[in-house]
Scaffold this motif. Sequence first.
Motif, short mmCIF file in Angstrom:
data_model
loop_
_atom_site.label_atom_id
_atom_site.label_comp_id
_atom_site.label_asym_id
_atom_site.label_seq_id
_atom_site.Cartn_x
_atom_site.Cartn_y
_atom_site.Cartn_z
N GLU A 286 0.51 10.07 -9.30
CA GLU A 286 -0.03 8.84 -8.66
C GLU A 286 -0.63 8.92 -7.76
O GLU A 286 -1.61 9.95 -7.74
CB GLU A 286 1.43 9.29 -7.37
CG GLU A 286 2.85 9.39 -8.07
CD GLU A 286 2.99 7.85 -7.96
OE1 GLU A 286 2.62 6.74 -7.88
OE2 GLU A 286 3.87 7.38 -9.17
N LEU A 288 -2.37 10.00 -5.21
CA LEU A 288 -1.65 10.20 -3.80
C LEU A 288 -3.17 10.15 -2.69
O LEU A 288 -2.88 9.98 -0.48
CB LEU A 288 -1.60 11.80 -4.34
CG LEU A 288 -0.48 12.27 -4.58
CD1 LEU A 288 -0.11 13.64 -5.13
CD2 LEU A 288 0.97 11.56 -4.30
N GLN A 292 -2.98 8.57 0.57
CA GLN A 292 -3.36 8.78 2.35
C GLN A 292 -4.85 7.79 2.82
O GLN A 292 -4.40 8.24 4.04
CB GLN A 292 -3.59 10.44 1.88
CG GLN A 292 -2.33 11.03 1.63
CD GLN A 292 -3.35 13.07 0.92
OE1 GLN A 292 -4.52 12.72 1.17
NE2 GLN A 292 -2.25 13.29 1.10
N ASP A 356 -7.06 12.12 -11.77
CA ASP A 356 -7.43 12.19 -10.41
C ASP A 356 -9.43 12.62 -10.26
O ASP A 356 -9.01 12.46 -9.06
CB ASP A 356 -6.75 13.46 -10.20
CG ASP A 356 -4.94 13.43 -10.13
OD1 ASP A 356 -4.61 12.71 -9.48
OD2 ASP A 356 -4.27 14.37 -10.07
#
Length: 366
Positions: A286, A288, A292, A356
């Motif tokens: 995901e 993340l 956010q 990431d």
Amino acid sequence: MTETAASPAPALAEINAAISIDRSRAIDLAIRALGNGSEDPLIMRLVAEGLTEDRRWQDAAALLHAANEQTPGDVEVLTDFGRMLVKLRRLDEAMTAFDEALAIAPDSYGAHMGAGSTCLIRNRPAEAGEHFRRAAAIMPDAAEPISALAAVAVREDDPIQARALAARALAIRPDLIRAQAAIAEADLAEGEPGLAETRLKRLLARRDLDDDQRAGALTFLADALDALDRPAEAFAFYGTRNAALRRLFEPTLEATVPERRIDHARRLTEWFEAAPAAPWRESAGEDLGGAQTVRRHVFLMGFPRSGTTLLETVLASHPDVVAMEEKIFLNQAAGDFLADDDGLRRLANLGAAEADIRRGAYWDQV
């Protein structure tokens, strides 16, 4: 055995005397002087000018770079180097050269004109206008900065001001190409494509247009024909424009661009058509950081002049929407995946850890 003595190097005074009388002879003398070992910046600038006339822009840029290394801080060398980098479309480097020249000589007319033209190519009309206004203040009787300000006014959707500035420039120099082009662009902006067509065809009949000017005039002529609902003629002139640009930039593209966009698109299409689907069904985790930062992404795509900019502007007026140029950030974070087949295979099998890292790089830049 009799030895023939080497031809003596031309004296700098001889070259200086020839510059205002016979530019071609001055360049020939400079070539001979350079061959005899002269490293005078004027000699190197004149030889670079000769290389430019032969469209040997890479060679001219290399020579001017060498001249700048030999005599750092020479404003005229820096300005000529910047102009050559503009021809090569190395715009960031060109702007650096102009900025260096202006840091040394804030009232350099040539550096302000070069910087303004670079800003205009980069679609920064406000910055371009600042440089052209400075140039006009330095040389108030010169037509070129006034006509350049007319081009800025067109970009800023002010055809009335563009027409007035162009008229001022033409009062000084009736044959000035940029001013005549600006009036034609103002005609088009004011909903008079017929007038624009007449002016642009008259302009294109001139033999003194350089390749950049011809390509620009062809673009606006095609736009005018499109506005007159004559699409077949418009497409024909767009094609002529593209051919002119190809001739203009082909040497540069061959030296600096590893793959044309059309070849890139074809390669990607062939690869994805043959690639197995299974790896693409695996999740790489995901986003993340993105979750956010924003609610979601919406990618707006379309052809040039199809209305995407207008739609982007409308969307950006909503308080919960931020519009931005995505391509540069995507390219910086993950563009290497599309560079070759190995990169595509790595993308297909991307794991969460590397994903990431890429996501982090993307959001840091955004």
